[in-house]
Motif scaffolding. Structure first.
Motif, mmCIF file in Angstrom:
data_model
loop_
_atom_site.group_PDB
_atom_site.id
_atom_site.type_symbol
_atom_site.label_atom_id
_atom_site.label_comp_id
_atom_site.label_asym_id
_atom_site.label_seq_id
_atom_site.Cartn_x
_atom_site.Cartn_y
_atom_site.Cartn_z
ATOM 1 N N TYR A 145 0.850 -1.182 0.000
ATOM 2 C CA TYR A 145 0.000 0.000 0.000
ATOM 3 C C TYR A 145 0.885 1.230 0.000
ATOM 4 O O TYR A 145 1.981 1.212 0.556
ATOM 5 C CB TYR A 145 -0.907 0.043 1.244
ATOM 6 C CG TYR A 145 -1.831 -1.143 1.339
ATOM 7 C CD1 TYR A 145 -3.063 -1.145 0.702
ATOM 8 C CD2 TYR A 145 -1.480 -2.272 2.088
ATOM 9 C CE1 TYR A 145 -3.925 -2.223 0.796
ATOM 10 C CE2 TYR A 145 -2.330 -3.358 2.191
ATOM 11 C CZ TYR A 145 -3.549 -3.330 1.545
ATOM 12 O OH TYR A 145 -4.385 -4.399 1.635
ATOM 13 N N SER A 146 0.401 2.309 -0.614
ATOM 14 C CA SER A 146 1.178 3.546 -0.601
ATOM 15 C C SER A 146 0.225 4.729 -0.517
ATOM 16 O O SER A 146 -0.947 4.656 -0.869
ATOM 17 C CB SER A 146 2.058 3.658 -1.835
ATOM 18 O OG SER A 146 1.274 3.718 -2.997
ATOM 19 N N CYS A 147 0.776 5.834 -0.048
ATOM 20 C CA CYS A 147 0.016 7.069 0.109
ATOM 21 C C CYS A 147 1.020 8.214 0.085
ATOM 22 O O CYS A 147 2.115 8.084 0.622
ATOM 23 C CB CYS A 147 -0.745 7.036 1.432
ATOM 24 S SG CYS A 147 -1.674 8.529 1.785
ATOM 25 N N THR A 148 0.663 9.314 -0.541
ATOM 26 C CA THR A 148 1.507 10.498 -0.542
ATOM 27 C C THR A 148 0.765 11.628 0.133
ATOM 28 O O THR A 148 -0.379 11.904 -0.170
ATOM 29 C CB THR A 148 1.887 10.906 -1.981
ATOM 30 O OG1 THR A 148 2.610 9.829 -2.579
ATOM 31 C CG2 THR A 148 2.741 12.162 -1.989
ATOM 32 N N ALA A 149 1.456 12.270 1.073
ATOM 33 C CA ALA A 149 0.871 13.389 1.798
ATOM 34 C C ALA A 149 1.690 14.650 1.497
ATOM 35 O O ALA A 149 2.916 14.608 1.491
ATOM 36 C CB ALA A 149 0.892 13.118 3.293
ATOM 37 N N LEU A 150 1.009 15.744 1.219
ATOM 38 C CA LEU A 150 1.649 17.039 1.036
ATOM 39 C C LEU A 150 1.318 17.897 2.250
ATOM 40 O O LEU A 150 0.146 18.097 2.563
ATOM 41 C CB LEU A 150 1.151 17.720 -0.229
ATOM 42 C CG LEU A 150 1.516 17.035 -1.543
ATOM 43 C CD1 LEU A 150 0.850 17.745 -2.700
ATOM 44 C CD2 LEU A 150 3.012 16.999 -1.730
ATOM 45 N N ILE A 151 2.335 18.364 2.928
ATOM 46 C CA ILE A 151 2.147 19.168 4.121
ATOM 47 C C ILE A 151 2.771 20.536 3.870
ATOM 48 O O ILE A 151 3.964 20.638 3.564
ATOM 49 C CB ILE A 151 2.767 18.497 5.360
ATOM 50 C CG1 ILE A 151 2.079 17.151 5.601
ATOM 51 C CG2 ILE A 151 2.663 19.403 6.571
ATOM 52 C CD1 ILE A 151 2.657 16.355 6.744
#
Length: 154
Positions: A145-151
């Motif tokens: 599983y993967s996820c990209t977060a922009l903060i």
């Protein structure tokens, strides 16, 4: 009429107290102050945060397994890029879990928490965090599983 309002006010006060208790529980589970976001990685939920302190980018995480059948075995945080006002971070996780359909006691286990300090020359305004989970099931099969977060830091 006044007698009917008193129990109603008491009930509303009790509801407000319960809601504030749940709100304070959420702050216990959230990372250090700064910008943060949540990603779902299959059955796991990850709250990831980024803040800037003393020439360091502090990346903090709170990973919540859905039940005790899931175990987070390792979490590795490393910098993959830094250019101008942007930082790229990778968070790699490895966990084990049950095969689909296996019954498990539905007690929420404690979250896995941690943080990494990454030396930077200036405060990055945008932090891109790529999270990757490798989940090994009881039967030996592997799920990714993967996820990209922009903060955005202010």
């Amino acid at each position: 009429m006044a007698r009917a309002i008193v129990p109603l006010v008491a009930l509303l006060a009790l509801i407000a107290l319960v809601i504030s208790s749940f709100a304070s529980l959420g702050t216990i589970l959230s990372p250090k102050p700064g910008a943060s976001t949540t990603c779902r990685l299959g059955p796991l939920r990850a709250n990831i945060g980024a803040s800037y302190y003393d020439d360091s980018l502090v990346v903090s995480y709170v990973i919540q397994p859905p039940n005790p059948c899931y175990k987070v075995e390792s979490v590795i945080v490393h910098q993959t890029g830094l250019s101008g006002n942007e930082a790229d971070i990778t968070l790699m996780m490895r966990a084990t879990g049950p095969v689909p359909g296996k019954m498990c006691v539905q007690v929420l286990p404690p979250p896995v928490t941690g943080e990494a300090h990454i030396n930077v020359l200036g405060k990055p305004l945008l932090v891109r965090i790529n999270m990757e989970l490798t989940l090994v099931l009881d039967n030996g099969s592997v799920e990714h599983y993967s996820c990209t977060a922009l903060i955005k830091n202010s």
